[in-house]
Design a protein around this motif. Structure first.
Motif, mmCIF file in Angstrom:
data_model
loop_
_atom_site.group_PDB
_atom_site.id
_atom_site.type_symbol
_atom_site.label_atom_id
_atom_site.label_comp_id
_atom_site.label_asym_id
_atom_site.label_seq_id
_atom_site.Cartn_x
_atom_site.Cartn_y
_atom_site.Cartn_z
ATOM 1 N N ALA A 14 46.205 -28.267 3.052
ATOM 2 C CA ALA A 14 45.616 -27.079 2.436
ATOM 3 C C ALA A 14 44.562 -27.472 1.400
ATOM 4 C CB ALA A 14 46.705 -26.217 1.807
ATOM 5 N N TYR A 15 44.848 -28.496 0.579
ATOM 6 C CA TYR A 15 43.853 -28.962 -0.394
ATOM 7 C C TYR A 15 42.619 -29.521 0.305
ATOM 8 C CZ TYR A 15 46.506 -28.385 -4.700
ATOM 9 O OH TYR A 15 47.159 -27.858 -5.769
ATOM 10 N N LEU A 16 42.825 -30.272 1.369
ATOM 11 C CA LEU A 16 41.705 -30.836 2.106
ATOM 12 C C LEU A 16 40.813 -29.729 2.665
ATOM 13 C CD1 LEU A 16 40.727 -33.676 2.972
ATOM 14 C CD2 LEU A 16 41.914 -33.294 5.123
ATOM 15 N N LEU A 17 41.427 -28.703 3.240
ATOM 16 C CA LEU A 17 40.664 -27.579 3.768
ATOM 17 C C LEU A 17 39.960 -26.812 2.657
ATOM 18 C CD1 LEU A 17 43.174 -26.280 6.456
ATOM 19 C CD2 LEU A 17 40.989 -27.415 6.872
ATOM 20 N N ALA A 18 40.630 -26.650 1.507
ATOM 21 C CA ALA A 18 40.026 -25.918 0.390
ATOM 22 C C ALA A 18 38.806 -26.655 -0.152
ATOM 23 C CB ALA A 18 41.053 -25.704 -0.714
ATOM 24 N N ILE A 19 38.891 -27.972 -0.246
ATOM 25 C CA ILE A 19 37.783 -28.732 -0.818
ATOM 26 C C ILE A 19 36.634 -28.872 0.184
ATOM 27 C CG2 ILE A 19 37.127 -31.027 -1.663
ATOM 28 C CD1 ILE A 19 39.989 -31.111 -2.920
ATOM 29 N N LEU A 20 36.958 -29.186 1.442
ATOM 30 C CA LEU A 20 35.892 -29.414 2.423
ATOM 31 C C LEU A 20 35.342 -28.134 3.040
ATOM 32 C CD1 LEU A 20 37.332 -32.520 4.279
ATOM 33 C CD2 LEU A 20 35.631 -32.456 2.446
ATOM 34 N N LEU A 21 36.192 -27.140 3.232
ATOM 35 C CA LEU A 21 35.779 -25.902 3.900
ATOM 36 C C LEU A 21 36.120 -24.668 3.070
ATOM 37 C CD1 LEU A 21 36.999 -26.862 7.474
ATOM 38 C CD2 LEU A 21 34.645 -26.849 6.664
ATOM 39 N N GLY A 22 36.050 -24.810 1.756
ATOM 40 C CA GLY A 22 36.414 -23.707 0.871
ATOM 41 C C GLY A 22 35.570 -22.470 1.069
ATOM 42 N N GLY A 23 34.275 -22.625 1.342
ATOM 43 C CA GLY A 23 33.392 -21.482 1.556
ATOM 44 C C GLY A 23 33.717 -20.699 2.809
ATOM 45 N N PHE A 24 34.499 -21.281 3.695
ATOM 46 C CA PHE A 24 34.925 -20.588 4.912
ATOM 47 C C PHE A 24 36.376 -20.121 4.809
ATOM 48 C CE2 PHE A 24 31.548 -23.458 6.246
ATOM 49 C CZ PHE A 24 30.690 -22.564 6.853
ATOM 50 N N ALA A 25 36.997 -20.289 3.644
ATOM 51 C CA ALA A 25 38.380 -19.871 3.367
ATOM 52 C C ALA A 25 39.354 -20.488 4.367
ATOM 53 C CB ALA A 25 38.505 -18.352 3.347
ATOM 54 N N ALA A 26 39.064 -21.702 4.817
ATOM 55 C CA ALA A 26 39.910 -22.351 5.817
ATOM 56 C C ALA A 26 41.328 -22.542 5.301
ATOM 57 C CB ALA A 26 39.303 -23.691 6.221
ATOM 58 N N HIS A 27 41.491 -22.823 4.015
ATOM 59 C CA HIS A 27 42.835 -23.014 3.457
ATOM 60 C C HIS A 27 43.647 -21.737 3.523
ATOM 61 C CE1 HIS A 27 40.317 -21.571 0.182
ATOM 62 N NE2 HIS A 27 41.404 -21.249 -0.499
#
Length: 189
Positions: A115-128
């Protein structure tokens, strides 16, 4: 009625399938047995008699003398019964009705690191948020973030991007709680 002789011969040629039903032999042994019909019939009868609960197979006279090991009961679990329906074997007898445990379907656990990885790398896409099953708020975040960027020239767009940025920073603090809540949620089939 169970596994047919043809299915058993096909099963011998598949190492993963052999292991799943408790047949422990090398690939060379399995190929040798599968290629000889009389030998594979003897192994099939032995397997049906000793490792498949509830199935009684009367072996041919020639193979019964060669294959008389002690009866081994399989471990408790769900096994295919007559008609292909699953039934519970408790280790000594077949259990019917309310006494049989219900099969449990496990759900994959969500992890904070992902979840942290998705938030940092794809945060603008709300992937987390999508990963943690929060689809509604993920769509809300996407609208706030991307509409804000497209209208950045207007005063409203700047405030939208700032609000989405604050929301993203707060998400970094709330990810462990969101992961715990998602993992505690019961599985909905």
């Amino acid at each position: 009625m169970g596994t047919s002789f043809e299915q058993f011969r096909a099963l011998l040629t598949n190492p993963a399938a052999r292991r799943s039903v408790g047949i422990d032999m090398s690939d060379a042994q399995a190929r040798s047995i599968a290629s000889d019909e009389a030998l594979s019939r003897a192994h099939y009868d032995h397997w049906q008699r000793n490792y498949r609960p509830g199935v009684v197979v009367v072996p041919e006279a020639a193979s019964s003398a060669a294959l008389e090991p002690a009866r081994v009961s399989p471990p408790p679990g769900w096994y295919p019964g007559q008609g292909g329906q699953m039934q519970w074997w408790d280790g000594a007898q077949w259990v019917q009705g309310a006494y049989a445990p219900t099969p449990v379907v496990m759900r994959a656990r969500k992890e904070s690191g992902i979840a942290y990885l998705l938030a940092i790398l794809l945060g603008g896409f709300a992937a987390h948020r999508f990963y943690l099953g929060r689809v509604g708020s993920a769509i809300g975040f996407l609208c706030l973030w991307w509409i804000g960027w497209f209208t950045i020239g207007l005063v409203v767009g700047t405030f939208m991007v700032i609000a989405a940025g604050i929301w993203w920073i707060l998400d970094l603090f709330f990810i462990p709680r969101m992961v715990r809540e998602e993992n505690a949620r019961p599985y909905a089939a």
